[in-house]
Design a protein around this motif. Structure first.
Motif, PDB file in Angstrom:
ATOM      1  N   SER A 167     -21.331 -39.239 -42.453  1.00 36.07           N
ATOM      2  CA  SER A 167     -22.518 -39.145 -41.456  1.00 36.07           C
ATOM      3  C   SER A 167     -23.669 -38.403 -42.477  1.00 36.07           C
ATOM      4  CB  SER A 167     -22.401 -37.915 -40.310  1.00 36.07           C
ATOM      5  OG  SER A 167     -23.330 -37.660 -39.764  1.00 36.07           O
ATOM      6  N   LYS A 168     -24.947 -39.129 -42.011  1.00 37.93           N
ATOM      7  CA  LYS A 168     -26.261 -38.514 -42.475  1.00 37.93           C
ATOM      8  C   LYS A 168     -26.235 -37.074 -42.468  1.00 37.93           C
ATOM      9  CE  LYS A 168     -30.055 -39.658 -40.815  1.00 37.93           C
ATOM     10  NZ  LYS A 168     -31.450 -40.527 -40.277  1.00 37.93           N
ATOM     11  N   ARG A 169     -25.632 -36.470 -41.675  1.00 35.76           N
ATOM     12  CA  ARG A 169     -25.861 -35.154 -41.133  1.00 35.76           C
ATOM     13  C   ARG A 169     -25.089 -34.294 -42.025  1.00 35.76           C
ATOM     14  NH1 ARG A 169     -24.635 -34.794 -34.899  1.00 35.76           N
ATOM     15  NH2 ARG A 169     -23.300 -36.666 -35.567  1.00 35.76           N
ATOM     16  N   TRP A 170     -24.138 -34.914 -42.995  1.00 34.66           N
ATOM     17  CA  TRP A 170     -23.473 -34.027 -43.980  1.00 34.66           C
ATOM     18  C   TRP A 170     -24.430 -33.783 -45.145  1.00 34.66           C
ATOM     19  CZ3 TRP A 170     -17.616 -35.692 -44.983  1.00 34.66           C
ATOM     20  CH2 TRP A 170     -17.068 -35.813 -43.598  1.00 34.66           C
ATOM     21  N   GLN A 171     -24.295 -32.473 -45.841  1.00 31.13           N
ATOM     22  CA  GLN A 171     -25.238 -32.310 -46.602  1.00 31.13           C
ATOM     23  C   GLN A 171     -24.478 -31.844 -48.079  1.00 31.13           C
ATOM     24  OE1 GLN A 171     -28.159 -28.915 -46.436  1.00 31.13           O
ATOM     25  NE2 GLN A 171     -29.852 -30.701 -46.719  1.00 31.13           N
ATOM     26  N   PHE A 172     -24.854 -31.966 -49.180  1.00 31.89           N
ATOM     27  CA  PHE A 172     -24.117 -31.557 -50.411  1.00 31.89           C
ATOM     28  C   PHE A 172     -25.045 -30.900 -51.461  1.00 31.89           C
ATOM     29  CE2 PHE A 172     -22.489 -35.423 -48.698  1.00 31.89           C
ATOM     30  CZ  PHE A 172     -20.878 -35.369 -48.840  1.00 31.89           C
ATOM     31  N   ASN A 173     -24.242 -30.068 -52.119  1.00 34.19           N
ATOM     32  CA  ASN A 173     -24.816 -29.242 -53.111  1.00 34.19           C
ATOM     33  C   ASN A 173     -25.424 -30.219 -54.426  1.00 34.19           C
ATOM     34  OD1 ASN A 173     -24.832 -27.911 -55.813  1.00 34.19           O
ATOM     35  ND2 ASN A 173     -25.373 -26.161 -54.220  1.00 34.19           N
ATOM     36  N   PHE A 174     -26.821 -30.264 -54.725  1.00 33.31           N
ATOM     37  CA  PHE A 174     -27.161 -31.428 -55.491  1.00 33.31           C
ATOM     38  C   PHE A 174     -26.375 -30.945 -56.682  1.00 33.31           C
ATOM     39  CE2 PHE A 174     -29.915 -32.343 -59.021  1.00 33.31           C
ATOM     40  CZ  PHE A 174     -29.918 -33.902 -59.037  1.00 33.31           C
ATOM     41  N   TYR A 175     -26.292 -30.103 -57.499  1.00 34.76           N
ATOM     42  CA  TYR A 175     -25.959 -29.569 -58.714  1.00 34.76           C
ATOM     43  C   TYR A 175     -24.368 -29.736 -58.806  1.00 34.76           C
ATOM     44  CZ  TYR A 175     -30.820 -28.337 -60.030  1.00 34.76           C
ATOM     45  OH  TYR A 175     -31.985 -28.395 -60.113  1.00 34.76           O
ATOM     46  N   ASP A 176     -23.634 -29.412 -57.713  1.00 43.79           N
ATOM     47  CA  ASP A 176     -22.232 -29.566 -57.834  1.00 43.79           C
ATOM     48  C   ASP A 176     -22.095 -31.034 -57.872  1.00 43.79           C
ATOM     49  OD1 ASP A 176     -22.036 -26.683 -57.869  1.00 43.79           O
ATOM     50  OD2 ASP A 176     -21.573 -26.698 -55.713  1.00 43.79           O
ATOM     51  N   LEU A 177     -22.713 -31.857 -57.102  1.00 47.42           N
ATOM     52  CA  LEU A 177     -22.509 -33.102 -56.877  1.00 47.42           C
ATOM     53  C   LEU A 177     -22.683 -33.816 -58.177  1.00 47.42           C
ATOM     54  CD1 LEU A 177     -21.965 -35.321 -54.560  1.00 47.42           C
ATOM     55  CD2 LEU A 177     -24.241 -35.532 -54.423  1.00 47.42           C
ATOM     56  N   LEU A 178     -23.882 -33.495 -58.702  1.00 44.23           N
ATOM     57  CA  LEU A 178     -24.150 -34.066 -60.023  1.00 44.23           C
ATOM     58  C   LEU A 178     -23.081 -33.637 -61.162  1.00 44.23           C
ATOM     59  CD1 LEU A 178     -26.348 -35.566 -61.773  1.00 44.23           C
ATOM     60  CD2 LEU A 178     -27.311 -33.524 -62.376  1.00 44.23           C
ATOM     61  N   ASP A 179     -22.446 -32.467 -61.165  1.00 43.40           N
ATOM     62  CA  ASP A 179     -21.492 -32.290 -62.198  1.00 43.40           C
ATOM     63  C   ASP A 179     -20.295 -33.347 -61.813  1.00 43.40           C
ATOM     64  OD1 ASP A 179     -22.744 -30.246 -63.172  1.00 43.40           O
ATOM     65  OD2 ASP A 179     -21.847 -28.788 -62.136  1.00 43.40           O
ATOM     66  N   VAL A 180     -19.744 -33.283 -60.558  1.00 45.37           N
ATOM     67  CA  VAL A 180     -18.789 -34.283 -60.256  1.00 45.37           C
ATOM     68  C   VAL A 180     -18.858 -35.662 -60.701  1.00 45.37           C
ATOM     69  CG1 VAL A 180     -17.443 -35.459 -58.386  1.00 45.37           C
ATOM     70  CG2 VAL A 180     -17.976 -32.877 -58.208  1.00 45.37           C
ATOM     71  N   LEU A 181     -20.186 -35.983 -60.435  1.00 43.59           N
ATOM     72  CA  LEU A 181     -20.480 -37.810 -60.800  1.00 43.59           C
ATOM     73  C   LEU A 181     -20.294 -37.669 -62.274  1.00 43.59           C
ATOM     74  CD1 LEU A 181     -23.339 -38.600 -58.198  1.00 43.59           C
ATOM     75  CD2 LEU A 181     -20.849 -38.950 -58.102  1.00 43.59           C
ATOM     76  N   CYS A 182     -20.919 -36.592 -63.203  1.00 48.81           N
ATOM     77  CA  CYS A 182     -21.137 -36.784 -64.615  1.00 48.81           C
ATOM     78  C   CYS A 182     -19.589 -36.668 -65.122  1.00 48.81           C
ATOM     79  CB  CYS A 182     -22.203 -35.869 -64.901  1.00 48.81           C
ATOM     80  SG  CYS A 182     -23.773 -36.252 -64.709  1.00 48.81           S
TER      81      CYS A 182
END
Length: 337
Positions: free
Chosen positions: A252-267
């Motif tokens: 859902s578009k209403r779900w929100q993520f921590n940007f820096y944690d997300l960047l770490d996971v992807l990298c």
């Protein structure tokens, strides 16, 4: 309507946007017909007056049928089914070309012709989309949804007007090749439709797609239970095409993520060919487009949902990736569901 054909007819769908050069390509292909064979052409024009049909050969060994008005791939299927059945029944062609209107959606036509009741009659070859190489610099032209739909449906792309391409056109073509590498098998550069039939005479390879619950939800089912059909967010999907695996998630578009944690996971991911995502973060909506040479991300516009795709040729532990992804979520479950 049941029709029995002794040999399935090799069938080519030729699609492309308005003025791309479909008829020019078809004219060149028809010149390659062996003398002992009969070839058939089913043409579709959106208007009520047939023009392109008059440009094709009238010699013995060619059978031409034209459907006027509307699009054979998204209007009623019945006129197309009747016309195609009669063409195969009456003419018994050795090869069939279907030229769809420039306003058509070839994926829908392909879906119709790969249904079980056609398999004994039609031997589908790789779907061909023709694009005008000299217009690739025109962002407004190539960004149209229909143009993109025709590219996404293609397994082979014929680039017409190759001799007139600018440096900008060539750069855009390279970007398109990079964007669509999982499903487009070959890009053929053509001058005046000059393509050899054997370059296109490749069997169609269907994409397998499975939409299932999130992996963490799947664990609630017994090992032998059938997973339910998913019709709403969130869900996980897997596609298989040409030796590539695309694993994706939509939330859902209403779900929100921590940007820096997300960047770490992807990298931190390994053994991937491409990672693409559009996600709602605490830094605003962000788009990610990772390839092995560049890890690009930037602010983006609000999307209809959160989505992540990972393209790979290796076996992956998708459960661990999903768990790491969801651990970056910062909104409350109660608010988002």
């Amino acid at each position: 309507m049941k029709i029995i054909a002794s040999v399935a007819v090799k069938t080519h769908i030729i699609s492309g946007f308005l003025g791309a050069g479909k008829t020019t390509l078809l004219q060149h292909l028809l010149k390659q017909k062996p003398e002992h064979e009969t070839w058939a052409i089913l043409m579709n024009e959106f208007g009520q007056i047939g023009i392109d049909q008059q440009l094709l050969p009238r010699d013995q060994g060619y059978e031409i049928k034209e459907l006027l008005g509307g699009c054979l791939c998204c209007a009623s299927q019945l006129p197309m089914q009747i016309a195609l059945s009669r063409l195969i029944q009456e003419q018994k062609p050795d090869r069939l070309f279907i030229e769809s209107t420039g306003l058509g959606h070839p994926a829908q036509l392909l879906e119709q012709l790969t249904e079980p009741h056609w398999r004994s009659q039609v031997d589908m070859r790789a779907l061909v989309t023709v694009i005008d190489g000299s217009r690739l610099h025109d962002k407004a032209w190539i960004s149209q949804d229909l143009y993109q739909d025709q590219l996404k449906a293609a397994q082979i792309v014929v680039v017409s007007h190759a001799q007139a391409m600018s440096e900008v056109d060539q750069r855009v073509l390279n970007d398109l090749k990079d964007e669509h590498f999982t499903h487009i098998q070959n890009w053929l550069m053509a001058e005046q439709g000059n393509i050899q039939l054997e370059q296109m005479d490749v069997a169609h390879q269907g994409m397998q797609r499975k939409i299932v619950p999130l992996i963490q939800v799947q664990k609630q089912f017994s090992e032998n239970a059938l997973l339910p059909e998913i019709k709403q967010l969130p869900y996980h999907y897997v596609e298989f095409s040409n030796g590539y695996t695309v694993a994706g998630w939509k939330f859902s578009k209403r779900w929100q993520f921590n940007f820096y944690d997300l960047l770490d996971v992807l990298c931190e991911q390994q053994d991937w060919l491409r990672i693409k995502a559009i996600l709602n973060t605490d830094q605003g909506w962000m788009t990610f487009n990772f390839n092995p040479e560049q890890l690009n991300y930037k602010s983006g516009i609000e999307n209809i949902d959160n989505r992540v795709e990972v393209i790979t040729q290796q076996e992956r532990d998708w459960e661990s990736f999903e768990a790491a992804l969801l651990s970056c979520r910062i909104d409350s479950v109660e608010k988002a569901q």
